[in-house]
Structures are given as C-alpha cells and as structure tokens.
Design a protein around this motif. Structure first.
Motif, mmCIF file in Angstrom:
data_model
loop_
_atom_site.group_PDB
_atom_site.id
_atom_site.type_symbol
_atom_site.label_atom_id
_atom_site.label_comp_id
_atom_site.label_asym_id
_atom_site.label_seq_id
_atom_site.Cartn_x
_atom_site.Cartn_y
_atom_site.Cartn_z
ATOM 1 N N PHE A 70 23.844 34.776 36.833
ATOM 2 C CA PHE A 70 23.461 35.852 37.750
ATOM 3 C C PHE A 70 22.492 36.806 37.059
ATOM 4 C CE2 PHE A 70 28.030 35.166 39.195
ATOM 5 C CZ PHE A 70 27.662 34.301 40.205
ATOM 6 N N ASP A 71 21.610 37.398 37.844
ATOM 7 C CA ASP A 71 20.790 38.497 37.320
ATOM 8 C C ASP A 71 21.653 39.750 37.203
ATOM 9 O OD1 ASP A 71 18.570 36.835 37.341
ATOM 10 O OD2 ASP A 71 18.116 37.327 39.422
ATOM 11 N N LEU A 72 22.577 39.867 38.141
ATOM 12 C CA LEU A 72 23.444 41.048 38.166
ATOM 13 C C LEU A 72 24.813 40.639 38.677
ATOM 14 C CD1 LEU A 72 23.803 44.212 38.111
ATOM 15 C CD2 LEU A 72 22.986 44.211 40.463
ATOM 16 N N LEU A 73 25.838 41.159 38.016
ATOM 17 C CA LEU A 73 27.207 40.889 38.461
ATOM 18 C C LEU A 73 27.895 42.229 38.723
ATOM 19 C CD1 LEU A 73 29.631 38.955 38.875
ATOM 20 C CD2 LEU A 73 30.075 39.158 36.415
ATOM 21 N N LEU A 74 28.347 42.423 39.950
ATOM 22 C CA LEU A 74 29.107 43.628 40.289
ATOM 23 C C LEU A 74 30.575 43.247 40.282
ATOM 24 C CD1 LEU A 74 26.967 44.902 43.335
ATOM 25 C CD2 LEU A 74 26.871 45.674 40.961
ATOM 26 N N SER A 119 39.752 44.060 48.457
ATOM 27 C CA SER A 119 39.790 44.752 47.171
ATOM 28 C C SER A 119 39.658 43.749 46.033
ATOM 29 C CB SER A 119 41.079 45.573 47.047
ATOM 30 O OG SER A 119 42.168 44.728 47.256
ATOM 31 N N ALA A 120 39.377 44.264 44.851
ATOM 32 C CA ALA A 120 39.242 43.432 43.637
ATOM 33 C C ALA A 120 38.334 42.230 43.853
ATOM 34 C CB ALA A 120 40.624 42.990 43.151
ATOM 35 N N ALA A 121 37.138 42.498 44.347
ATOM 36 C CA ALA A 121 36.172 41.423 44.582
ATOM 37 C C ALA A 121 35.016 41.540 43.592
ATOM 38 C CB ALA A 121 35.643 41.514 46.015
ATOM 39 N N PHE A 122 34.247 40.462 43.477
ATOM 40 C CA PHE A 122 33.011 40.544 42.696
ATOM 41 C C PHE A 122 31.868 39.962 43.519
ATOM 42 C CE2 PHE A 122 34.256 36.191 41.727
ATOM 43 C CZ PHE A 122 33.042 35.510 41.693
ATOM 44 N N VAL A 123 30.639 40.394 43.208
ATOM 45 C CA VAL A 123 29.442 39.884 43.878
ATOM 46 C C VAL A 123 28.424 39.537 42.798
ATOM 47 C CG1 VAL A 123 27.554 40.421 45.468
ATOM 48 C CG2 VAL A 123 29.854 41.283 45.950
ATOM 49 N N CYS A 180 27.938 45.425 36.163
ATOM 50 C CA CYS A 180 28.339 46.768 36.565
ATOM 51 C C CYS A 180 29.797 46.695 36.957
ATOM 52 C CB CYS A 180 27.462 47.210 37.740
ATOM 53 S SG CYS A 180 28.164 48.503 38.760
ATOM 54 N N ASP A 181 30.632 47.469 36.285
ATOM 55 C CA ASP A 181 32.033 47.533 36.672
ATOM 56 C C ASP A 181 32.188 48.688 37.656
ATOM 57 O OD1 ASP A 181 34.718 47.746 37.027
ATOM 58 O OD2 ASP A 181 35.242 47.706 34.893
ATOM 59 N N ALA A 182 32.454 48.344 38.899
ATOM 60 C CA ALA A 182 32.500 49.369 39.955
ATOM 61 C C ALA A 182 33.807 50.144 39.960
ATOM 62 C CB ALA A 182 32.279 48.713 41.305
ATOM 63 N N GLN A 183 34.757 49.714 39.213
ATOM 64 C CA GLN A 183 36.057 50.396 39.109
ATOM 65 C C GLN A 183 36.663 50.689 40.476
ATOM 66 O OE1 GLN A 183 34.539 53.580 36.628
ATOM 67 N NE2 GLN A 183 35.516 52.643 34.837
ATOM 68 N N GLY A 184 36.540 49.713 41.343
ATOM 69 C CA GLY A 184 37.196 49.842 42.647
ATOM 70 C C GLY A 184 36.419 50.627 43.692
ATOM 71 N N ALA A 185 35.159 50.943 43.422
ATOM 72 C CA ALA A 185 34.371 51.686 44.418
ATOM 73 C C ALA A 185 34.012 50.779 45.598
ATOM 74 C CB ALA A 185 33.099 52.242 43.779
ATOM 75 N N LEU A 186 33.761 51.410 46.724
ATOM 76 C CA LEU A 186 33.462 50.679 47.965
ATOM 77 C C LEU A 186 32.027 50.145 47.934
ATOM 78 C CD1 LEU A 186 35.076 50.350 50.743
ATOM 79 C CD2 LEU A 186 33.534 52.127 51.603
ATOM 80 N N LEU A 227 26.946 51.337 46.703
ATOM 81 C CA LEU A 227 28.261 51.569 46.110
ATOM 82 C C LEU A 227 28.603 53.035 46.366
ATOM 83 C CD1 LEU A 227 30.128 49.712 44.420
ATOM 84 C CD2 LEU A 227 28.993 50.592 42.379
ATOM 85 N N TRP A 228 29.784 53.274 46.923
ATOM 86 C CA TRP A 228 30.135 54.624 47.374
ATOM 87 C C TRP A 228 31.368 55.154 46.646
ATOM 88 C CZ3 TRP A 228 26.773 56.401 51.088
ATOM 89 C CH2 TRP A 228 26.065 55.435 51.824
#
Ligand code: DI6
Ligand code: FE
Length: 406
Positions: A5-9, A26-30, A56-62, A376-377
C-alpha cells in the motif's frame, strides 16, 4: 494482500456509506494504492508483514468518504451584506431582486473583476470548504451572464481545481438571471444561451453540466426546456434550481430530461417527486438558503423517502441566500430544520452527492476501487458529525490517497 500500500490507515471506525444505514465498523483498516482504495478489512485480519509506504494509526477515529458539496456558486466577486440589512428591515428577497439588486448586483461586481481577482476571492472560500472536509465540489457559473463572463467564471473554477487538492466539477448556469442588457427580452437572452454560450462552453470543455433557475424571478419552464434541449443536443447532463420559491413543475421537467439532480424543492408536489424517482434524479436539499431567507416551507422529506428519491445536502454557497462554506453545518441544518436523520445527512454529502454529479461509480463511498478521498473525524458516530453547530471535528483529510494539510 500481496500489493504493497502507499498508505495504510489502521484502527479506524469505518463508515463506508455503501449501505443506507451508515453502520459503523469498528477496528477496521483501509489500504490505499495509486490513489484508490485497495483493501478494506478488520484489524484482527491485518497481516503483520503488510508493507506500506506510510501508515496512520487513527486510534479509533471515525473515517468517512471525503465530503462532496454538490451545489455551490463559489465563484463571484463582492458580498451582499447591505441586502442582508435591507431584508432585516423587512424587504423580501424577491422585491430586492426585482429592484435590480439580488443576483444582478453580484453580476455587476463579477463582471468588473479580472479572472485573477475572482480567483483570489473564490480561493478563500474554497479553502474554508476544504477545511471542513470537502474533497469534491461542484462550482456553477451564473454571475457573468454574458459569453465572456460566464466562460471567465468557469475557467476560474477549473483553475481552482488544478491548483488545489480537490476535485472540481463545473456547471454552466447562464440561465440564472436576466442580465440588464436583455431587460424585457428574456427569450432573446435564452436564444443567446442556446446559440452561443452553451455551444462555446461545451466546445471549450469548460462545463461538465448545465443548470437553470426555473422560478418566478428566474426562467419559465418553456425557457428552461429550450436550455435543456440545447444541453442534450451537446451531450451535457442537466440539473435544475426547481421549486425554491414557487411550484413551476420544474422537478418533473428536470426528470423528463434525466437530470442528475433537482435542487431546493421546497414547493415540489408528489407528481414531481414521483417523476424524479422514476428518472433517478437526486433531490438536493439546501438548508442554508432556507435558513438565511427565513423560509417557512421545508422540502417534503417524507415524500422523497416514500418515493425513494435519493437526497443530497449541499451548501448552495452564494453571496445572496447562503453565504456559507460549512458543509457539516448544512448536515446539522438538514436534521434540525428538515428533520432528516444524521445517516441521511451523511449519505447526502457523500454517496448521494456523488450521484448528483454523475460521479457515483468513483466517488462518495469507501469501497475497493473507489477514489481514496477520505476524512478522519474526532467523532465516534455520524450523529456526532451532524450534531455540531459550526465546529469542525475534522482531524485529517485525504484527497487521491494523499493527506492534505488543514
Ligand atoms: N437560488 C439561490 O438560492 C441562489 N441562486 C438561485 O437560483 C441565489 C443566488 C443569489 O441570490 O445571488
Ligand atoms: Fe443555487
């Protein structure tokens, strides 16, 4: 998952907007590759050896699709604060318009501005839209009302899209108001649109769609039909400002031409809603204009639900009736003023907004193969996004798979 991936969220609360309920996973990755969504999965299934250029670790953000503002008049010069005061003193929008103010006063200032002056003024508004999560924006002309000035505005709109990380779709709205040099000769102006402005906009590739303002202070259904016929002959899709101030049966006319959308619709009747449903025409809700004009008749949301007409929500960003650049605030107003649900409001600025621009195959939802436009919110649920009045819970914004500074 062999492609790097170029980017992993990682660790997002995902609202894909692919389903009508806007359920949160919840607890998903893209995973993103080459500007597109390459993989979606659950964190528990994420291969520890997965390779990504950036993470990027979103730490559970929407995480939602990037927001799509499918109805704006972003390119104009000046402001209309004086008319705001006049309306506070009791004058109506229609009366000010008939006295030569309203749209025409913005036309005077827009005509007088150079392309670079227009660019600078409009760019400020675009930046604000982007800072509230917009990754795709439709921009209409409609304050030039002559061949040269309409093309000038469309060129500025295109240039905004080239110079900023945002997707711009342009719409020719030459049939917005009657320019003063055509006073008393509306049919002649429609001929000018049909014979000169529209063909030139199409030839130069400056317009992705064609719109008209069909109302008592705009153009008649017969004049609108002439504009639509010319657009169809040139292969351009149509949209319509319909039923904002009165019922002209514009929604049914738009549907007859397979319009991408009919917008405003406060005064639409059941036949209009049913015709839109049959044609797949999106109903675009513009609560900012409703609020600013202190309108009292909301659009018939129940009718759209009943007939399964997809509903979008947009800013209508313009100096006269909706001077705003805050799309999440429009989600709030769609809920508070029109009684839409937060899920409907979110679909209205994502999947259904994409459809209103003809972009439903590539934009508006988080699905494999789609454009990686994402927000990401600082929020846990779609309801939290719609619940805020004017704040900005946006944390990060991605366009074409690349994070953009806020
Ligand atoms: N309806 C609107 O709300 C905007 N245009 C239109 O056809 C208003 C544009 C303006 O007042 O400048
Ligand atoms: Fe509008």
């Amino acid at each position: 998952m062999t492609t790097p991936f170029d980017l992993l969220l990682r660790n997002v609360r995902l609202v894909s907007c692919a389903e009508d309920d806007c359920a949160v996973a919840s607890a998903a990755f893209v995973g993103i590759a080459q500007g597109r969504i390459a993989h979606i999965g659950r964190m528990a299934e994420l291969d520890a050896g997965v390779h990504a250029q950036a993470e990027c670790d979103a730490q559970g953000a929407l995480l939602t699709p990037g927001l799509i503002d499918c109805h704006t008049h972003l390119v104009y010069a000046g402001d209309r604060a004086r008319e705001f005061e006049m309306r506070l003193q009791g004058q109506s929008y229609e009366a000010i318009s008939r006295a030569g103010g309203g749209i025409r006063s913005t036309v005077r200032e827009t005509r007088a501005a150079t392309a670079s002056e227009l660019f600078v003024q409009s760019e400020k508004r675009l930046r604000r839209l982007m800072n509230h999560g917009v990754t795709t924006v439709e921009i209409k002309s409609g304050y030039g009302l002559s061949l040269d000035d309409e093309l000038k505005c469309l060129r500025v709109a295109r240039e905004l899209g080239q110079r900023h990380p945002v997707t711009v779709r342009t719409t020719l709205l030459a049939a917005h108001a009657l320019p003063p040099e055509f006073d008393g000769r509306a049919d002649d102006y429609v001929a000018e649109i049909v014979e000169r402005i529209l063909p030139e906009a199409a030839r130069s590739g400056l317009a992705d769609a064609v719109d008209a303002f069909c109302d008592t202070i705009g153009f008649t259904p017969a004049q609108t039909r002439r504009v639509f016929e010319a657009a169809r002959a040139l292969g351009l899709p149509v949209k319509l400002h319909a039923e904002q101030l009165s019922n002209q049966h514009g929604a049914a006319l738009a549907a007859e031409f397979g319009a991408l959308s009919a917008d405003h619709l406060e005064h639409v009747d059941e036949a209009g809603a049913a015709a839109m449903a049959r044609a797949g025409t999106v109903a675009v809700m513009l609560p900012g204009a409703y609020y600013f004009l202190r309108d009292t008749q909301p659009p018939p949301i129940a009718l759209f639900r009943q007939h399964r007409v997809p509903m979008a929500v947009a800013t209508d960003s313009n100096p006269g009736t909706s001077p705003t650049t805050h799309l999440p605030l429009m989600m709030n107003m769609a809920c508070t003023l029109f009684r839409m649900t937060p899920a409907e409001a979110l679909l209205g600025v994502t999947r259904h907004a994409a459809r209103a621009l003809g972009l439903q195959a590539t934009h508006g939802s988080i699905e494999v193969g789609r454009q990686a436009d994402l927000c990401l919110w600082d929020a846990d649920t779609p309801a939290e996004l719609a619940c805020t009045i004017g704040g900005s819970p946006l944390r990060r914004r991605f366009h074409d798979g690349i994070e953009q500074p806020l």
